[in-house]
Design an enzyme around this catalytic site. Structure first.
Site, PDB file in Angstrom:
ATOM      1  CB  SER A  80       0.882  16.353 -41.586  1.00  0.00           C
ATOM      2  OG  SER A  80       2.479  16.007 -42.044  1.00  0.00           O
ATOM      3  CG  HIS A  81       2.257  12.411 -39.514  1.00  0.00           C
ATOM      4  ND1 HIS A  81       2.982  13.759 -39.265  1.00  0.00           N
ATOM      5  CD2 HIS A  81       2.212  11.872 -38.026  1.00  0.00           C
ATOM      6  CE1 HIS A  81       2.821  13.977 -38.586  1.00  0.00           C
ATOM      7  NE2 HIS A  81       2.334  12.622 -37.594  1.00  0.00           N
ATOM      8  CG  ASP A  99       3.307  12.324 -45.047  1.00  0.00           C
ATOM      9  OD1 ASP A  99       4.221  13.274 -45.521  1.00  0.00           O
ATOM     10  OD2 ASP A  99       3.980  13.345 -43.773  1.00  0.00           O
ATOM     11  CG  ASP A 125       2.770  17.041 -46.098  1.00  0.00           C
ATOM     12  OD1 ASP A 125       3.005  15.977 -45.476  1.00  0.00           O
ATOM     13  OD2 ASP A 125       2.871  17.901 -45.678  1.00  0.00           O
ATOM     14  CG  ASP A 140       5.894  15.880 -44.796  1.00  0.00           C
ATOM     15  OD1 ASP A 140       6.175  15.206 -45.435  1.00  0.00           O
ATOM     16  OD2 ASP A 140       6.183  17.036 -44.255  1.00  0.00           O
ATOM     17  NE  ARG A 141       5.403  12.484 -40.886  1.00  0.00           N
ATOM     18  CZ  ARG A 141       5.314  12.545 -39.395  1.00  0.00           C
ATOM     19  NH1 ARG A 141       5.883  11.389 -38.866  1.00  0.00           N
ATOM     20  NH2 ARG A 141       5.913  13.380 -38.113  1.00  0.00           N
ATOM     21  CE  LYS A 195       9.100  14.990 -42.162  1.00  0.00           C
ATOM     22  NZ  LYS A 195       8.016  16.695 -41.516  1.00  0.00           N
TER      23      LYS A 195
END
Ligand code: G16
Length: 509
Positions: free
Chosen positions: A64-65, A235, A237, A239-240, A336
């Site tokens: 992820s992030h 990020d 993946d 989504d951010r 998101k």
């Protein structure tokens, strides 16, 4: 009617021990997997594909992030049939099963060609028959949904027409690179060099793929020279997102969702679908609340975590939502969506033909400004953090704490309420407790303490500060200056530095 009666047969059978229906009907394994080509698919694209294919669920393997690769993190996200993160009832059940599991099935010789799109069928023993793996283009299905949401011809004019603007998008070596290249460069005509760090790397090039001012500092620096009108980072993946204007003008994520809300009809999807409601997580600034108030659209305040928005969306109550942790999205999917946020901003720029900074400052003039900052103390010792939170909770729940006045320099802040945030889902009534400590002062300023849930070592203590200013002569300060007194109160109340052994936060947003 026929002359002779129809024959009725009675056939032998045996009891089925495994046919108990679940929440909605009976679900069984069909032995089919869908995987993005070369194992790459962004989290929003997975949500989109689950919904389009009516899959029973999806698994996303991602750091992820967080920093990833052999020396970093690895993670598993589990999304349900609606396409969103699994609710806590599901993740609790998985956790429970992980403590009692006794066997699992694996097929060590199964070789899938991840590079070639199409279906591959495998002949496995007994209960897993037939087993089909389908390799899909990771971008196409998702890109198609964006084509139906935004006006691509209009955006193309903005990015490559006579009066085009210059943009710089930083994929931070996460999975979003191929999406940026295909959608922004190939399709919308932005030059190839407007997309940087677009090659997905398993360790994100050794960087921390969290799009904020600290970890995406290179992009902020690049933007400072004034060559680009608009910048964004994503990020690991996808989504951010972080939005920047010319010269590195930073759009706080809480403001970003408020600006999109105020300009929502620049996005064709909302012109057709209408707007059912707005939502933000509790620690996100109340900037969105001001837009909801003026537009008379219902606003929901949920705990942190995108999963809380999903139930409102499924019930048709929510169209647009955002979180301070660089998440923005809508009900087109149940995650998101970083690229969606970028196209939303570009749609606003294309309609208003103003700079990011002008749009933001005009927004503050109209609605007032929520000064906002977040201090992160990462990888803090868990016991020390929990103890600090318990002591804080004890202190703020004392009756004497309410109405207490804090004076810093010339400013006075009187406590109005204080609690540990609790949420009752308006759709299914599920109660979520212990979602962050809130101290709310007269006038609406807030100090919030919350322990993060996505780190892999120790715990991150988040301190969030939100303060509303409607006097247009006071809306152009540096947030750290405007919020200095509230920060001082928060540090004094929590003794966070003494309690965690830190001299300051690791990340300031
Ligand atoms: C995840 C959730 C977000 C949430 C964030 C909070 O982010 O998807 O909805 O806001 O965690 O993080 P923490 O609990 O550490 O403050 P992601 O990008 O990892 O999916």
């Amino acid at each position: 009617m026929t002359d002779s009666p129809l024959q009725v047969l009675t056939l032998p059978t045996a009891p089925y021990p495994d046919q108990r229906p679940g929440t909605s009907g009976l679900r069984k394994k069909v032995g089919r997997l869908v995987i993005g080509q070369n194992g790459i698919m962004s989290t929003p694209a997975v949500s989109c594909v689950i919904r389009k294919m009516k899959a029973i669920s999806g698994i996303i393997l991602t750091a992820s992030h967080n920093p990833g690769g052999p020396d970093g993190d690895f993670g598993i996200k589990f999304n349900t049939a609606k396409g969103g993160p699994a609710p806590q009832a599901v993740t609790n059940k998985i956790f429970q099963m992980s403590r009692t599991i006794e066997e699992y099935a694996i097929c060590p010789d199964l070789r899938v060609d991840l590079g070639t799109t199409g279906k591959q069928t495998f002949d496995l023993e007994n209960k897993f028959k037939p087993f089909t793996v389908e390799i899909v283009d990771p971008v196409e299905s998702y890109a198609n949904s964006l084509r139906n949401i935004f006006d691509f011809a209009f955006l193309k004019e903005l990015l490559s027409g006579d009066n085009h603007i210059q943009i710089c998008l930083d994929a931070m070596h996460g999975v979003v690179g191929p999406y940026v290249k295909k959608i922004l460069c190939e399709e919308l005509g932005s030059p190839a060099n407007s997309a940087i760090n677009c090659e997905p790397l398993e360790n994100f090039g050794g960087h921390h793929p969290d799009p904020n001012l600290t970890n995406a500092a290179d992009l902020v620096e690049t933007m400072r020279n004034g060559q680009y009108d608009f910048g964004a980072a994503f990020d690991g993946d996808g989504d951010r997102n972080m939005i920047l204007g010319k010269h590195g003008f930073f759009v706080n994520p809480s403001d970003s969702v408020a600006v999109i809300a105020a300009n929502i009809f620049c996005i064709p999807y909302f012109q057709h679908a209408g707007v059912r409601g707005f939502a933000r997580s509790m620690p996100t600034s109340a900037a969105l609340d001001m837009v909801a108030k003026v537009t008379k659209i219902q606003l929901y305040e949920t705990p942190t975590g995108w999963k809380f928005f999903g139930s409102l969306m499924d019930a048709g109550r929510l169209s647009l939502c955002g979180e301070e942790s660089f998440g923005t999205g809508s009900d087109h999917i149940r995650e998101k969506d970083g690229l969606w946020a970028v196209l939303a901003w570009l749609s606003i720029l294309a309609t208003r033909r103003q700079s990011v900074e002008d749009i933001m400052t005009e927004h503050w003039r109209t609605y007032g400004r929520n000064y906002y900052t977040r201090f992160d103390y990462e990888e803090v010792d868990l016991d020390a953090a929990v103890e600090m939170m318990l002591d804080l909770e004890l202190m703020i729940s004392d009756k004497a704490f309410i109405k207490q006045v804090f004076t810093v320099g010339e400013k006075k802040y009187q406590v109005e309420t204080a609690d540990n945030f609790e949420y009752s889902d308006p759709v299914d009534g599920t109660i979520s407790r212990n979602q962050g400590l809130r101290i709310i002062f007269k006038g609406g300023s807030r100090i919030i303490f919350r322990l993060g849930g996505t780190g892999s070592f120790g715990v991150t203590v988040h301190l969030y500060i939100d303060s509303y200013e409607k006097d247009i002569n006071k809306i152009f300060q540096d947030p750290q200056v405007a919020l200095a007194e509230l920060v001082a109160i928060a540090l004094q109340l929590s003794h966070i530095h003494e309690r965690t052994g830190r001299s300051g936060p690791t990340v300031i947003t």
